[in-house]
Write a protein that holds these residues in place. Structure first.
Motif, PDB file in Angstrom:
ATOM      1  N   PRO A   1       0.817  -1.209   0.000  1.00  0.00           N
ATOM      2  CA  PRO A   1       0.000   0.000   0.000  1.00  0.00           C
ATOM      3  C   PRO A   1       0.859   1.271   0.000  1.00  0.00           C
ATOM      4  N   THR A   2       0.319   2.323  -0.603  1.00  0.00           N
ATOM      5  CA  THR A   2       1.113   3.547  -0.728  1.00  0.00           C
ATOM      6  C   THR A   2       1.454   4.158   0.631  1.00  0.00           C
ATOM      7  N   VAL A   3       0.570   3.956   1.604  1.00  0.00           N
ATOM      8  CA  VAL A   3       0.849   4.559   2.917  1.00  0.00           C
ATOM      9  C   VAL A   3       2.100   3.918   3.531  1.00  0.00           C
TER      10      VAL A   3
ATOM     11  N   THR B   1      -0.694   9.874  -1.290  1.00  0.00           N
ATOM     12  CA  THR B   1      -0.326   9.604   0.096  1.00  0.00           C
ATOM     13  C   THR B   1       1.181   9.719   0.336  1.00  0.00           C
TER      14      THR B   1
ATOM     15  N   GLY C   1      -5.750  -1.565   1.118  1.00  0.00           N
ATOM     16  CA  GLY C   1      -4.545  -0.743   1.246  1.00  0.00           C
ATOM     17  C   GLY C   1      -4.730   0.702   0.852  1.00  0.00           C
TER      18      GLY C   1
ATOM     19  N   SER D   1      -5.571   4.553   0.632  1.00  0.00           N
ATOM     20  CA  SER D   1      -5.660   5.608   1.631  1.00  0.00           C
ATOM     21  C   SER D   1      -6.134   6.939   1.066  1.00  0.00           C
TER      22      SER D   1
ATOM     23  N   PRO E   1      -4.995   1.790   6.804  1.00  0.00           N
ATOM     24  CA  PRO E   1      -4.022   2.676   6.156  1.00  0.00           C
ATOM     25  C   PRO E   1      -4.037   4.084   6.727  1.00  0.00           C
TER      26      PRO E   1
ATOM     27  N   LEU F   1      -1.187  -4.794   8.736  1.00  0.00           N
ATOM     28  CA  LEU F   1      -1.782  -4.583   7.409  1.00  0.00           C
ATOM     29  C   LEU F   1      -1.115  -5.473   6.364  1.00  0.00           C
ATOM     30  N   LEU F   2       0.219  -5.541   6.419  1.00  0.00           N
ATOM     31  CA  LEU F   2       0.932  -6.343   5.425  1.00  0.00           C
ATOM     32  C   LEU F   2       0.599  -7.827   5.578  1.00  0.00           C
TER      33      LEU F   2
ATOM     34  N   LEU G   1      -2.711  -8.380   4.004  1.00  0.00           N
ATOM     35  CA  LEU G   1      -2.637  -8.323   2.543  1.00  0.00           C
ATOM     36  C   LEU G   1      -1.995  -9.570   1.963  1.00  0.00           C
TER      37      LEU G   1
END
Lengths: 313, 302
Positions: free
Chosen positions: A134-136, A238, B226, B228, B255, B280-281, B284
């Motif tokens: 994810p970009t965050v 982000t 993921g 945001s 996120p 989070l990872l 995912l």
């Protein structure tokens, strides 16, 4: 169940068949409505952007917007010169593209001509995972690793602070790299094998085949991929919001904090602007610019693919 | 040799004259080195990304992280509300995008005339949507869903609606691919037995396409998990200290809580953010593993 139906069909075309026919029509219409709702979303995006943007330019002169260089739309008194955002967007995009486009191209060369099937089998999932981060998380990485360990070390022109366009640009570039690799690889896969084998048969080395045959033959696809990468870099919010700070500096020094169009939108959205204010409408005006630019780039990329593709055999 | 090179007339022909020259060989080596370097950079990015996160967050990775709510004290701060917020938003938008996406895909693949103007319009639309920066979906949500037309405020429902729209192109494209891969003979067999079009789609085509559809929707769901940027505009960047109880609730998602912690001035809070990244990872990666398992389990050859 199924096997009894056909019999009834043929022998007694009565109530059941009529009901079935009705169901068929209802379902077809229902699905058509669902499919049409996709069009509604795009229309919604355009409508959402257009009205407030027109209102915005009714309140803020287009000359101030385009020909002054101070961007403080949420302050009192506000300034609406868009150039700091344009320069910031361009700087971050340029840094990202300088990393992602050659980087992705090189990795694609490596995957398509050099890597053994074994290496490929290990490398591909790696790139897929990287593409799914994810970009965050990249934003966190930019602040905690790229800014102190990379940006600060390589920028010789000035000091690099906690926030910088450079750290944001590098990180955006690394984020786009897997996508660029995939697109470049697809472009290279479209080059006919006979052309490549011909080059090898003439005694070309792998490097010469890559740079002299695969690259020019796949060029349209590679350029189209590069344009998509630009569009992605411009739209990234982000990472830039986290790593490049939130001051719209009008500077060409990438070591300084900067704001891009998309990171401004994110920043302005935080402040919870009152709905009927010029500050609120600024979000939409900048959003329109962002939408037009990325839409244009995506169209351009599709054009390049269809227009300039080298067709073999 | 000279003659040959001229006949070949290709870009590297002049080099054939000195095929043993060391210059050519060293150029090859340098090129290979550059390729290795680029590949290494990509691999190292992932390595350092994980390393940085682990070094910073491992100390805060314990059960209280997922059971506690955000708190003014870093040692008590947890992410339970964000986990539940993410579950709410991702599951609802996952089902909604599956419903709309699969519906559109079935219409486009099974009913619509593929050359008709409407089909082309819808296809072009979906391509356009796929290229729209995610923050623009946030603007759309702000204008029509949170305020204005629907006026749902900054709530779970708003976030879910916006993510549905954002994920839709992924689901439509992958569902269309999956439906396209079902061989026509299967449909023809069903018709030959007297089944109607909808019976054929429902009983034959969709079951055959399930693996492809499932893989596509899981990819869509992991994007939603993921994502945001659009939710920054929709009020999710906040410390929320209760789990959502419905579509109208306040919410935050993983996120965004990570972003909030990462922006915090205190280093202890940033460590909580790093620990949340690990959570989070892990989520995912397990989603992606699930997609891979489904893909491999049900690989059929027609």
């Amino acid at each position: 169940m199924n096997s009894t139906l056909p019999e009834k069909h043929i022998l007694q075309p009565s109530g059941l068949k009529l009901r079935q026919q009705r169901t068929e029509v209802v379902i077809k219409v229902l699905l058509a409505v669902i499919a049409a709702s996709c069009v509604l979303i795009t229309t919604g995006v355009v409508v959402a952007l257009v009205r407030p943007t027109i209102d915005f330019f009714g309140e803020v002169g287009i000359t101030e917007f385009l020909f002054t260089t101070d961007w403080f739309p949420l302050y009192e008194p506000p300034d609406f010169g868009v150039w700091p955002l344009v320069v910031g967007t361009f700087t971050v995009m340029l840094i990202a593209v300088i990393i992602a486009v050659p980087g992705g191209l090189f990795v694609a060369f490596f995957l398509s001509e050099y890597a053994s099937p074994r290496t490929k089998r290990y490398l591909k999932p790696f790139l897929e995972i990287l593409a799914g981060v994810p970009t965050v998380v990249f934003g966190f990485f930019a602040l905690n690793f790229i800014a102190p360990n990379v940006a600060r070390k390589i920028w010789v022109f000035s000091d690099v602070g906690f926030y910088s366009a450079l750290a944001a640009g590098i990180t955006v570039g690394l984020m786009i790299l897997p996508m660029m690799t995939t697109l470049a690889e697809d472009a290279m896969a479209a080059v006919p094998r006979s052309l490549i084998d011909g080059a090898y048969a003439l005694g070309a080395t792998k490097r010469e085949t890559c740079t002299g045959v695969i690259f020019p033959a796949g060029l349209s696809g590679i350029i189209a991929a590069g344009v998509i990468a630009m569009s992605r870099a411009i739209g990234e919010t982000t990472i830039v919001l986290l790593a490049a700070g939130s001051t719209a500096n009008f500077t060409f020094n990438a070591g300084e904090p900067m704001q891009t169009m998309s990171s401004f939108i994110g920043f302005a959205g935080l402040g919870d602007q009152p709905t009927d204010s010029t500050g609120y409408r600024t979000i939409f005006a900048v959003g329109s610019m962002l939408f037009i630019i990325t839409f244009g780039l995506n169209m351009l990329s599709q054009r390049i693919v269809t227009r300039f593709r080298e067709v073999y055999e | 040799m000279n003659v040959n090179a001229d006949v070949v007339g290709s870009r590297f022909a002049p080099n054939l004259r000195d095929s043993t020259s060391t210059a050519r060989k060293s150029r090859d080596k340098i090129f290979l080195l550059v390729l290795w370097f680029a590949t290494l950079c990509a691999v190292l990015t992932l390595f350092f990304l994980i390393l940085t996160t682990l070094l910073k967050g491992a100390g805060r990775l314990n059960l209280s992280l997922v059971t506690n709510f955000p708190s003014p004290f870093p040692e008590d701060a947890g992410i339970q509300s964000a986990i539940f917020g993410s579950l709410w938003v991702v599951i609802t938008s996952g089902f909604a995008s599956l419903f709309i996406g699969l519906g559109s895909a079935i219409y486009l693949e099974e009913f619509a005339n593929s050359t008709s103007r409407i089909t082309r319009l819808i296809t072009l639309n979906i391509q356009t949507l796929a290229g729209v920066p995610s923050i623009v979906f946030g603007i759309l949500g702000l204008a029509f869903v949170a305020r204005g037309w629907l006026g749902w405020g900054f709530s779970v429902g708003t976030a879910s609606a916006v993510l549905t729209m954002m994920v839709l192109p992924v689901v439509v494209v992958s569902s269309r691919e999956a439906l396209k891969a079902v061989p026509p003979s299967l449909r023809e067999g069903s018709y030959a037995l007297g089944a109607t079009k909808w019976q054929t789609i429902r009983k034959q085509v969709i079951p055959a396409a399930v693996p492809g559809i499932a893989t596509g929707s899981i990819l869509g769901v992991s994007r939603a998990l993921g994502e945001s940027a659009p939710l920054i505009l929709l009020g999710a960047l906040a410390y929320v200290s209760s789990n959502p109880s419905g579509f109208g609730s306040d919410y935050t998602v993983l996120p965004l809580i990570i972003m909030k912690f990462t922006q915090d001035a205190q280093d202890e809070f940033r460590a909580v953010g790093a620990a949340a990244i690990i959570v989070l990872l892990v989520l995912l990666v397990s989603l992606n593993l699930l997609a891979i398992v489904i893909r491999d389990r049900s690989r059929k050859s027609w």
